[in-house]
Design a protein around this motif. Structure first.
Motif, PDB file in Angstrom:
ATOM      1  N   THR A 328       0.816  -1.216   0.000  1.00 20.06           N
ATOM      2  CA  THR A 328       0.000   0.000   0.000  1.00 20.06           C
ATOM      3  C   THR A 328       0.854   1.273   0.000  1.00 20.06           C
ATOM      4  N   LYS A 332       0.601   4.104  -2.881  1.00 21.17           N
ATOM      5  CA  LYS A 332       0.260   5.504  -2.604  1.00 21.17           C
ATOM      6  C   LYS A 332       1.275   6.456  -3.245  1.00 21.17           C
ATOM      7  N   ILE A 342      -6.770   8.622  -3.421  1.00 26.76           N
ATOM      8  CA  ILE A 342      -6.512   7.527  -2.490  1.00 26.76           C
ATOM      9  C   ILE A 342      -7.650   7.488  -1.473  1.00 26.76           C
TER      10      ILE A 342
END
Length: 374
Positions: A328, A332, A342
């Motif tokens: 993750t 991002k 996001i």
């Protein structure tokens, strides 16, 4: 930012949902981010897994459940894998043989009644993959135990329609365009779409090994950025989707007529039994980034189903495993580069076809909550 490996070999199976990888290459979005994607057409999900593990592939269009099964050592040697991003939502289906429709089997209740009387033969694409889980969930929601009242085979997705036509199975669950191919060929009907089982469900992922990410973080980030931009381009307009259908229909990609691909890509569905509709939850590649974010709860759901069906013998550390598999933080960073929204949380809540709510907050309780299980 120094790219560690500028040529990346990415495997895919011939399915509509490989499109964002193809378009990242065709549109030159890979080169924009400093890499060159070399696509490798594969013939099965087992082949994708094996080539990832040997390093013949750097990354792959892969099934969620395949990644988790390999990471947990189900059906193969255990190896730490990584999910870089989700590639799409929705767009799979369960297809029933036209022969059974002619016998009067036209819905889940009729499938259940027949299944209690005789063993039906179903096919899915990989024993721990998404299609096996959609099929099992759908059958169980109609009161059929998929591992006791059915015979389940594993067949590569591109071979589904031809095997159905040959009478080797009574139905199958696979990705598009092979369900629509069966409808167009008159050999099968769409008895359920995967989005009817779970609206906006996660489907394919961009996967690699944990070792690859550790050695090549900048390359991995560039891959995600390129595919995010390709995903956005596909979802931007109907014209782009039509152009994508034309491109991926070519022999080196999906190898079927563009007319088999484009209708469901635009949300135009017909089931082969006289019903047609515009599907509000047809395949999405971007959806303002929501289709691409690697939600931890998406990964945990597949582990709950693997536990439900006895593929996992003991309860895993659901959140701990998901945190390890899903990249993750890297995602991002790529999202920031590409100005992709996001979500606020790594968990999301969904209501499935049987009315159960999945939100990732208590996976062990959820896994043990089903009446039909192993």
């Amino acid at each position: 930012m120094q790219i560690e490996k500028d040529i990346v070999r990415i495997g895919f199976n011939p399915l509509t949902d490989c499109a964002s990888l193809v378009m990242a290459s065709v549109l030159g979005l890979d080169r924009k981010h400093g890499i060159r994607i070399v696509l490798s057409k594969e013939t099965s999900w087992a082949g994708v897994r094996d080539k990832l593990l040997t390093g013949e592939l750097d990354a792959a269009h892969a099934l969620y459940g395949l990644v988790y099964a390999t990471h947990l050592g189900i059906g193969s040697a255990r190896r730490d894998l990584a999910i870089l991003m989700n590639l799409n939502r929705n767009g799979q289906a369960i297809t029933l043989s036209r022969r059974l429709v002619d016998e009067g089997v036209r819905d889940g209740a009729a499938v259940a009644a027949l299944s209690h009387a005789r063993e039906l033969r179903w096919a899915q694409t990989f024993p721990t993959g998404t299609h096996a889980m959609w099929l099992y969930y759908w059958l169980a929601a109609h009161g059929v135990h998929p591992l006791r009242e059915a015979r389940v085979l594993t067949v590569p997705p591109s071979q589904m329609a031809s095997n159905l036509a040959a009478g080797h199975m009574d139905g199958f669950c696979a990705g598009e365009p092979w369900n629509h191919r069966a409808v167009m060929d008159g050999v099968g009907v769409t008895i359920a779409t995967s989005q009817q089982i779970w609206p906006d469900h996660p489907e394919k992922v961009l996967a690699t090994t944990a070792d690859f990410v550790r050695r090549n973080p900048n390359t991995a980030r560039a891959m995600v950025a390129a595919v995010l931009e390709a995903s956005r381009w596909i979802d931007a307009s109907a014209a782009n989707r039509m152009a994508m259908a034309e491109i991926i229909s070519a022999v080196q990609y999906v190898n079927t007529g563009k007319d088999v691909i484009w209708q469901r890509i635009l949300g135009h569905y017909e089931d082969g039994m006289g019903r047609s509709w515009e599907d509000a939850h047809s395949m999405r590649f971007h959806h303002e980034g929501a289709a691409n974010f690697p939600y931890l709860s998406d990964g945990m759901w597949f582990m709950t189903q693997q536990k439900r069906w006895g593929l996992l013998k003991a309860s895993p550390d659901y959140l701990g495993v998901a945190l390890k598999v899903h990249q993750t933080a890297l995602y991002k960073e790529a999202a920031e580069i590409t100005e992709t929204p996001i979500p606020a949380s790594t968990l999301r809540s969904s209501v499935l076809m049987d009315g159960t709510t999945w939100d990732g907050k208590d996976p062990e309780r959820y896994a043990g909550s089903f009446d039909i299980h192993m």
